[in-house]
Design an enzyme around this catalytic site. Structure first.
Site, PDB file in Angstrom:
ATOM      1  N   LYS A 279       0.757  -1.147  -0.110  1.00  0.00           N
ATOM      2  CA  LYS A 279      -0.121  -0.023  -0.123  1.00  0.00           C
ATOM      3  C   LYS A 279       0.854   1.099  -0.041  1.00  0.00           C
ATOM      4  CE  LYS A 279      -2.575   0.805   3.832  1.00  0.00           C
ATOM      5  NZ  LYS A 279      -2.337   1.985   4.275  1.00  0.00           N
ATOM      6  N   SER A 280       1.804   1.248   0.762  1.00  0.00           N
ATOM      7  CA  SER A 280       2.643   2.498   0.974  1.00  0.00           C
ATOM      8  C   SER A 280       3.414   2.833  -0.476  1.00  0.00           C
ATOM      9  CB  SER A 280       3.799   2.328   1.936  1.00  0.00           C
ATOM     10  OG  SER A 280       3.233   2.295   3.188  1.00  0.00           O
TER      11      SER A 280
ATOM     12  N   GLY B 115      -4.935   7.828   5.621  1.00  0.00           N
ATOM     13  CA  GLY B 115      -3.883   8.747   6.162  1.00  0.00           C
ATOM     14  C   GLY B 115      -2.525   9.015   5.197  1.00  0.00           C
TER      15      GLY B 115
ATOM     16  N   ARG C 256      -7.755  12.221  12.973  1.00  0.00           N
ATOM     17  CA  ARG C 256      -6.583  11.895  13.102  1.00  0.00           C
ATOM     18  C   ARG C 256      -5.857  13.167  13.080  1.00  0.00           C
ATOM     19  NH1 ARG C 256      -5.215   6.843   9.121  1.00  0.00           N
ATOM     20  NH2 ARG C 256      -3.212   6.922  10.227  1.00  0.00           N
TER      21      ARG C 256
ATOM     22  N   GLN D  64       5.107   9.218   7.248  1.00  0.00           N
ATOM     23  CA  GLN D  64       4.155  10.396   6.815  1.00  0.00           C
ATOM     24  C   GLN D  64       4.673  11.543   6.993  1.00  0.00           C
ATOM     25  OE1 GLN D  64       0.249   9.199   8.148  1.00  0.00           O
ATOM     26  NE2 GLN D  64       0.159   7.289   6.858  1.00  0.00           N
TER      27      GLN D  64
ATOM     28  N   ASP E 283       2.180  -1.051  12.152  1.00  0.00           N
ATOM     29  CA  ASP E 283       0.933  -1.649  11.542  1.00  0.00           C
ATOM     30  C   ASP E 283       0.734  -3.310  11.851  1.00  0.00           C
ATOM     31  OD1 ASP E 283       0.769   0.778  10.658  1.00  0.00           O
ATOM     32  OD2 ASP E 283       1.335   0.536   8.542  1.00  0.00           O
TER      33      ASP E 283
ATOM     34  N   ARG F 135      -5.895   2.018  18.055  1.00  0.00           N
ATOM     35  CA  ARG F 135      -5.486   0.345  18.064  1.00  0.00           C
ATOM     36  C   ARG F 135      -5.086  -0.275  19.369  1.00  0.00           C
ATOM     37  NH1 ARG F 135      -2.819   0.560  12.241  1.00  0.00           N
ATOM     38  NH2 ARG F 135      -4.779   0.745  10.916  1.00  0.00           N
TER      39      ARG F 135
ATOM     40  N   ARG G 282      -7.225  -3.008   9.741  1.00  0.00           N
ATOM     41  CA  ARG G 282      -6.172  -3.997  10.365  1.00  0.00           C
ATOM     42  C   ARG G 282      -6.783  -4.867  11.693  1.00  0.00           C
ATOM     43  NH1 ARG G 282      -2.140  -3.756   7.063  1.00  0.00           N
ATOM     44  NH2 ARG G 282      -1.644  -1.742   6.422  1.00  0.00           N
TER      45      ARG G 282
HETATM   46  O1  SPQ Z   1      -2.402   5.166   5.422  1.00  0.00           O
HETATM   47  P1  SPQ Z   1      -2.831   5.076   6.812  1.00  0.00           P
HETATM   48  O2  SPQ Z   1      -4.362   5.323   7.058  1.00  0.00           O
HETATM   49  O3  SPQ Z   1      -2.155   6.052   7.678  1.00  0.00           O
HETATM   50  O4  SPQ Z   1      -2.605   3.775   6.932  1.00  0.00           O
HETATM   51  C1  SPQ Z   1      -1.628   3.041   8.101  1.00  0.00           C
HETATM   52  C2  SPQ Z   1      -2.303   1.399   8.037  1.00  0.00           C
HETATM   53  O5  SPQ Z   1      -2.387   0.765   9.019  1.00  0.00           O
HETATM   54  O6  SPQ Z   1      -2.271   1.011   7.044  1.00  0.00           O
HETATM   55  C3  SPQ Z   1      -1.907   3.484   9.525  1.00  0.00           C
HETATM   56  F1  SPQ Z   1      -2.710   3.384  10.019  1.00  0.00           F
HETATM   57  O7  SPQ Z   1      -0.373   2.786   7.535  1.00  0.00           O
HETATM   58  C4  SPQ Z   1       0.781   3.847   7.729  1.00  0.00           C
HETATM   59  C5  SPQ Z   1       1.792   3.480   8.772  1.00  0.00           C
HETATM   60  O8  SPQ Z   1       1.261   3.301  10.119  1.00  0.00           O
HETATM   61  C6  SPQ Z   1       1.424   4.158   6.431  1.00  0.00           C
HETATM   62  C7  SPQ Z   1       2.599   4.737   6.299  1.00  0.00           C
HETATM   63  C8  SPQ Z   1       3.352   5.317   4.795  1.00  0.00           C
HETATM   64  O9  SPQ Z   1       2.937   4.767   3.886  1.00  0.00           O
HETATM   65  O10 SPQ Z   1       3.935   6.279   4.906  1.00  0.00           O
HETATM   66  C9  SPQ Z   1       3.454   5.182   7.422  1.00  0.00           C
HETATM   67  C10 SPQ Z   1       2.722   4.585   8.710  1.00  0.00           C
HETATM   68  O11 SPQ Z   1       2.170   5.695   9.361  1.00  0.00           O
HETATM   69  P2  SPQ Z   1       3.157   6.953  10.216  1.00  0.00           P
HETATM   70  O12 SPQ Z   1       2.076   7.927  10.933  1.00  0.00           O
HETATM   71  O13 SPQ Z   1       4.040   6.224  11.067  1.00  0.00           O
HETATM   72  O14 SPQ Z   1       3.873   7.655   9.179  1.00  0.00           O
END
Ligand code: SPQ
Length: 428
Positions: free
Chosen positions: A19-20, A91, A119, A166, A312, A343, A386
């Protein structure tokens, strides 16, 4: 959805694309000049939200299942969207896109679903405002809907209080459009897909163990991207294979980026029978096959530097720990409170309903194993993919069937999850 116990899980599955990495492939393709092709793209709802947002900014994107082509015309060709950019439940879409919008000389408005509205966004909007973007939203820019008027950015040295890909990515994407150099430093290294992929698009970055820097004004060149399977999705089947008796599951082409493989370290530490077979590729993102078999497990202590490498996966690690001998402690994971749901709360409440012995802590949880899960209850994903998948795997073990509510949430990252689970399951 009613789910019942299985006798074993056996067979081979291809885990859908990461996904990322899928999000980033569309975003960077949209900023680049030329035709970017993406293979094994994840056609989950979150990544489709990213495609829809960039189409609204005038980018031509063709998507046919897991094949995507982006006809980029460069970052300056993005146009002012004439309606709200809707990120749905994602997110990653909103936070990374804010970094891009921060440098664009136009107005945009961004929002998503009920979960996105809760969020925190200041973690991203604050550094972007420091760089010169004008961003507003509820509670001084903390919550959606947000409005952005971008442009005229200056590079900054940003020390992030949390390890978050992120935050890092948003600031680096703004940095690409800023005067001078932008550096992001984190307490621990978060996933580095942005750095790896920007590199593949011809951008020069410099990195240390916990920081990344980029100089503004660099142009992205179109690239051909292969997206490996998502290790965060694979984690559900790795756990299932480890805890459901008589199981053996082969997972093909799973991403093995070291900033994401904390789940492999934990499974090995707990005594799982796991084989990792890396593929010999020169690609930016390493991947390989994983083979898991059921075995006796022991508890583990999980905290510190490993947390961003498995953040995650904590919901499914909690289930794994219910089947391990001893008490598993998960700490330093307060970030769990600001994901699609809190979570810590949702894992504890739903696992307790089916008979787990689990306690919440300030920054994680304690799980006392090994426990037979009684089941016989109704549980819910609470709209969090999840949590829904963790409960889907739990149902393979419970003595009595369980009813899982809101399973549609799973579509954001793994639309074929139950199809794959049914394919592997041998029932009584
Ligand atoms: O995209 P989203 O909703 O934030 O998705 C999550 C997930 O569980 O799929 C978090 F809820 O993954 C994030 C991850 O926790 C995806 C991500 C990225 O693609 O950069 C980074 C992580 O978040 P963060 O806040 O630690 O940067």
């Amino acid at each position: 959805m009613k789910r019942e116990k299985v006798l074993s899980l056996n067979g081979e599955i291809h885990i859908p694309g990461d996904k990322s990495i899928s999000h980033r492939s569309v975003m960077f393709g949209a900023l680049a000049k030329g035709k970017t092709t993406v293979k094994n793209f994840l056609p989950g709802a979150d990544c489709l939200s990213t495609i829809a947002c960039f189409r609204k900014m005038g980018v031509s994107i063709e998507q046919n299942g897991s094949d995507v082509t982006i006809h980029g015309k460069g970052i300056n060709a993005l146009c002012e969207p004439d309606s709200l950019l809707d990120v749905g439940n994602s997110g990653t879409t909103i936070r990374l896109m804010l970094g891009i919008l921060a440098g664009r000389p136009f107005h945009s408005a961004v929002a998503g679903d009920e979960s996105i509205a809760k969020r925190p966004m200041k973690r991203v909007t604050e550094p972007l405002k420091q760089m010169g973007a004008v961003i507003d939203g509820r509670a001084g820019g903390e919550f959606t809907p947000l409005s952005v008027r971008g442009g005229n950015l200056n590079g900054i040295e940003y020390v992030s209080p949390v390890a978050s890909a992120q935050i890092k990515s948003a600031v680096l994407l703004a940095g690409l459009q800023a005067e001078g150099t932008t550096t992001v430093t984190e307490p621990h290294k978060s996933r580095d897909h942005t750095e790896r992929m920007l590199n593949a698009f011809g951008v020069e970055l410099s990195e240390t163990k916990t920081s990344a820097s980029v100089t503004g004004g660099q142009e992205l060149r179109a690239a051909d991207i292969f997206v490996p399977g998502d290790i965060s999705s694979a984690a559900f089947f790795l756990t299932a294979g480890a805890i459901v008796p008589e199981s053996r599951i082969v997972l093909k082409n799973v991403g093995l980026n070291p900033t994401r493989t904390g789940i492999i370290d934990v499974l090995q530490q707990m005594g799982a029978a796991l084989e990792v077979i890396p593929s010999e590729t020169g690609s930016a993102e390493p991947y390989g096959d994983l083979i898991i078999e059921s075995s006796a497990l022991k508890a583990a202590e999980i905290g510190g530097e490993i947390i961003p490498r498995l953040i995650d996966e904590i919901p499914i690690i909690a289930l794994l720990a219910t089947q391990a001998e001893g008490t598993t402690i998960i700490k330093d994971a307060a970030e769990l409170k600001v994901k699609e749901t809190n979570r810590i709360d949702t894992v504890v409440s739903e696992l307790r309903k089916i008979g787990a012995d689990i306690e919440p802590t300030e920054d994680g949880m304690k799980i006392h194993g090994k426990k037979t899960l009684a089941g016989g209850a109704a549980v819910s994903s609470h709209g969090d993919h999840r949590i829904g998948m963790m409960l889907g795997i739990a149902s393979c073990l419970t003595q009595e069937p369980i009813e899982i509510l809101q399973t549609e949430a799973i579509d954001v990252s793994y639309p074929t999850f139950f199809e794959h689970l049914n394919q592997l399951a041998k029932k009584a």
